[in-house]
Design a protein around this motif. Structure first.
Motif, PDB file in Angstrom:
ATOM      1  N   TYR A   5     -10.461 -16.941  30.779  1.00  0.00           N
ATOM      2  CA  TYR A   5     -11.268 -15.746  31.068  1.00  0.00           C
ATOM      3  C   TYR A   5     -10.366 -14.524  31.241  1.00  0.00           C
ATOM      4  O   TYR A   5     -10.660 -13.437  30.728  1.00  0.00           O
ATOM      5  N   SER A   6      -9.245 -14.698  31.941  1.00  0.00           N
ATOM      6  CA  SER A   6      -8.365 -13.563  32.224  1.00  0.00           C
ATOM      7  C   SER A   6      -7.589 -13.103  30.997  1.00  0.00           C
ATOM      8  O   SER A   6      -7.008 -12.024  31.001  1.00  0.00           O
ATOM      9  N   LEU A   7      -7.595 -13.910  29.936  1.00  0.00           N
ATOM     10  CA  LEU A   7      -6.909 -13.551  28.691  1.00  0.00           C
ATOM     11  C   LEU A   7      -7.876 -12.903  27.703  1.00  0.00           C
ATOM     12  O   LEU A   7      -7.751 -13.085  26.500  1.00  0.00           O
ATOM     13  N   SER A   8      -8.829 -12.138  28.197  1.00  0.00           N
ATOM     14  CA  SER A   8      -9.936 -11.657  27.368  1.00  0.00           C
ATOM     15  C   SER A   8      -9.490 -10.964  26.083  1.00  0.00           C
ATOM     16  O   SER A   8     -10.172 -11.040  25.064  1.00  0.00           O
ATOM     17  N   ALA A   9      -8.333 -10.318  26.118  1.00  0.00           N
ATOM     18  CA  ALA A   9      -7.853  -9.616  24.920  1.00  0.00           C
ATOM     19  C   ALA A   9      -7.149 -10.550  23.948  1.00  0.00           C
ATOM     20  O   ALA A   9      -6.885 -10.168  22.805  1.00  0.00           O
ATOM     21  N   ASN A  10      -6.862 -11.774  24.393  1.00  0.00           N
ATOM     22  CA  ASN A  10      -6.052 -12.674  23.566  1.00  0.00           C
ATOM     23  C   ASN A  10      -6.682 -14.063  23.426  1.00  0.00           C
ATOM     24  O   ASN A  10      -5.996 -15.053  23.346  1.00  0.00           O
ATOM     25  N   LYS A  69      -9.648 -20.636  21.391  1.00  0.00           N
ATOM     26  CA  LYS A  69      -8.326 -20.356  20.819  1.00  0.00           C
ATOM     27  C   LYS A  69      -7.729 -19.204  21.612  1.00  0.00           C
ATOM     28  O   LYS A  69      -8.385 -18.178  21.833  1.00  0.00           O
ATOM     29  N   PHE A  70      -6.493 -19.384  22.080  1.00  0.00           N
ATOM     30  CA  PHE A  70      -5.893 -18.338  22.908  1.00  0.00           C
ATOM     31  C   PHE A  70      -4.423 -18.161  22.552  1.00  0.00           C
ATOM     32  O   PHE A  70      -3.783 -19.034  21.957  1.00  0.00           O
ATOM     33  N   LYS A  71      -3.922 -17.008  22.949  1.00  0.00           N
ATOM     34  CA  LYS A  71      -2.538 -16.627  22.699  1.00  0.00           C
ATOM     35  C   LYS A  71      -1.752 -16.768  23.988  1.00  0.00           C
ATOM     36  O   LYS A  71      -2.145 -16.241  25.030  1.00  0.00           O
TER      37      LYS A  71
END
Length: 376
Positions: A99-104, A113-115
């Motif tokens: 959730y906190s990686l909303s931009a990635n 899928k996350f960065k």
């Protein structure tokens, strides 16, 4: 895992209980220090064990997956052995970090899928892969993979997200049946209630989670920016529905006042980075109120950090000395403040338990809440 409900406060819904796992007893209500990457920031395991003395700590699936990585944890025999911790560990599923990686990150039905925030590499979490990762980490209590919605959140999005979290829960449960325990102890699985700040969604999600029949249940998606009163409203809706005979874990909460008010609503387990994060910024929590140790007023105050404190640092050092350490940017200051704050949080929940067992929690809680918000 076994949960024994020992007593409920006569004037509130506060509960005193006991969780028993293969790694020992957890007396509730309990606060779990956050050991995100296998360490509670600033503390040796010996200090954590002997001074703070928690029954359980928390690790994070997302961070431990990225480093040291699961193959190393498996080679060590799991997180307990890797960090030399013989008490209980709970791991969250990484849903909040996603959730906190909303931009990635990109969320689909299949998973996320996350960065990586470390090196920019791409990874994929699904309910199935997160269950396998948590099997390898080896925590005593593991969490379902969910989507944590932001605040504020559109009703339609919150509803759609909640239903996907429920479908992911079913996938988690089905996959866990296929993946055996990796080490010589059992793991317990908690699903997570979602639904943002909408009472009807929270009630619907709580019903779904309760019907899953897990040994314990969690409440997610709160303490993400909503007003405290909305948090309490959502907690009350959910605790009216979740089974009385199973532990309830409110994820990521919070301030000492938040903890006491939610204990009064029937919550048993808490975690939050606030004690150590705020300590590193010079904020000390005490039973008489909050101290900003960086303030000039403490420059020549040679009294103990906290005369009513509960760890050795509280009487060992003065406020003036601790302020000096922060002014000089010495890391020892952050360590001392972290030990103090964690010691205070542990005292708070343990004293709450004493008051619940004595039948005096409600009045004690109201008096404490008035004090805890004071600025000293």
């Amino acid at each position: 895992m076994k949960f024994d409900l020992l007593h409920t406060d006569p004037l509130s819904r506060a509960r005193a209980g006991k969780i028993t796992t293969d790694h020992g007893v957890i007396e509730t209500p309990i606060f779990m220090p956050v050991g995100t990457v296998g360490t509670v920031k600033g503390l040796h395991q010996r200090e954590l064990r002997d001074e703070v003395n928690p029954d359980v700590i928390l690790g994070n699936t997302y961070h431990l997956y990225l480093r040291p990585k699961t193959p190393i944890l498996e080679k060590a025999g799991g997180l307990h052995k890797f960090i030399n911790w013989d008490r209980n560990i709970l791991t969250d599923s990484g849903g909040f970090q996603v959730y906190s990686l909303s931009a990635n990150r990109k969320i689909k039905e299949e998973g996320v899928k996350f960065k990586s925030h470390i090196d920019g590499s791409y990874h994929f979490f699904s309910p199935e892969s997160v269950m396998e990762i948590q099997r390898t980490i080896g925590a005593d209590i593991i969490m379902a993979f969910d989507e944590c919605t932001p605040y504020p959140c559109d009703y339609r999005y919150a509803k759609r997200s909640m239903h996907m979290t429920h479908r992911w829960l079913d996938r988690c449960i089905n996959h866990l049946e296929k993946v055996p325990f990796k080490y010589d102890y059992e793991q317990t699985f908690f699903p997570i209630v979602q639904g943002s700040t909408y009472k009807d969604l929270r009630a619907q999600s709580a019903e779904y989670i309760a019907n899953a029949g897990a040994a314990g249940n969690a409440i997610g998606g709160l303490s993400v920016g909503e007003p405290a009163e909305e948090m309490y409203e959502m907690t009350e809706v959910v605790t009216n529905i979740l089974p009385v005979d199973k532990p309830r874990y409110l994820m990521g909460v919070g301030t000492p006042i938040n903890i006491l008010e939610n204990i009064a609503l029937g919550i048993d387990m808490f975690d939050c980075v606030m004690p150590t994060r705020n300590a590193r910024n010079g904020m000390l929590f005490t039973s008489e109120g909050i101290i900003n140790i960086k303030n000039k007023k403490w420059e020549d105050d040679l009294s103990p950090i906290d005369a009513m404190g509960h760890t050795w640092v509280d009487l060992e050092y003065s406020k003036a000395y601790l302020r000096h350490l922060f002014a000089a940017n010495e890391s020892l200051g952050k360590q001392i403040a972290s030990i103090h704050n964690l010691g205070f949080y542990m005292w708070l929940v343990r004293e709450a338990r004493v008051q619940i067992l004595a039948g005096t929690f409600y009045d004690w809680k109201n008096k404490m809440v008035k004090k805890l918000g004071e600025r000293l």
